[in-house]
Scaffold this active site. Structure first.
Site, PDB file in Angstrom:
ATOM      1  N   ASP A 108       0.070   4.971   0.942  1.00 27.91           N
ATOM      2  CA  ASP A 108      -0.095   5.937   2.030  1.00 27.91           C
ATOM      3  C   ASP A 108      -0.232   5.247   3.380  1.00 27.91           C
ATOM      4  OD1 ASP A 108      -0.142   8.099   0.145  1.00 27.91           O
ATOM      5  OD2 ASP A 108      -2.193   7.511  -0.347  1.00 27.91           O
TER       6      ASP A 108
ATOM      7  N   ASP B  14       0.875  -1.159   0.000  1.00 26.17           N
ATOM      8  CA  ASP B  14       0.000   0.000   0.000  1.00 26.17           C
ATOM      9  C   ASP B  14       0.924   1.225   0.000  1.00 26.17           C
ATOM     10  OD1 ASP B  14      -2.426   1.593   0.520  1.00 26.17           O
ATOM     11  OD2 ASP B  14      -1.534   1.862   2.507  1.00 26.17           O
TER      12      ASP B  14
END
Length: 193
Positions: free
Chosen positions: A19, A17
């Protein structure tokens, strides 16, 4: 295959991922100057590169669908993150808002499946590392393995239900590499006459 390794699959790629996992979470960030790698992110990626394991990013970017960002904004932020992190092999993101019901938005499997396809590896041989339940749920939905690296945004229930957790990104990657090393040693030993 040796029975000792049947509960694990070979790690052929690691997907992250963006952020809150690789870089600081700046909501709807369209400004590359605000990109800050999280502690240990560059080192973790360097370890994977040294081991020859492909890496990628799978990221929900609903700000595009909400009209808060443009595709160009997201690409510029991704390019800056890619530069600061030493380069990942591929980046895919979902531009849709949650209500769109698309197949790509995590926790659905679309991003993970597309990343695996682009990297040329079976989804079952991918590990997805993220900071919220949607990341590990997307991994599970795609047949991949999920690892949760909690932060301040991670809910306690998400930690409790995660199939695998690590206190930080560097620890998560070191564990994966140690498992991969053990699997190679076991398979080599198991193949001896």
């Amino acid at each position: 295959m040796n029975p000792l390794t049947t509960d694990r699959t070979r790690v052929a790629a690691v997907l992250f991922d963006r952020d809150g996992t690789l870089v600081e979470d700046v909501p709807y960030n369209g400004d590359p100057t605000r990109v800050r790698p999280l502690p240990g992110a560059r080192q973790a990626l360097d370890l994977l590169r040294a081991a020859g394991i492909p890496t990628g990013v799978v990221s929900n970017q609903s700000g595009i669908g909400r009209g808060l960002l443009t595709d160009t904004d997201v690409r510029r932020v991704n390019d800056r993150a890619n530069t600061l992190l030493g380069g990942l092999d591929m980046w895919v993101y979902c531009p849709h808002p949650p209500e769109a019901g698309c197949a790509c938005r995590k926790p659905r499997p679309g991003l993970v499946l597309e990343a695996a396809r682009r990297l040329g590896v079976p989804p079952a041989h991918c590990v997805v590392i993220g900071d919220i339940a949607a990341d590990v749920q997307a991994a599970r939905a795609a047949g991949a393995r999920g690892v949760l690296v909690p932060n301040a945004a991670t809910l306690p229930g998400e930690v409790d239900t995660a199939p695998s957790t690590a206190p930080d990104l560097l620890t998560a990657v070191r564990r994966l590499l140690a498992e991969a090393e053990t699997e190679i040693e076991i398979e080599t030993w198991g193949d001896r006459p």
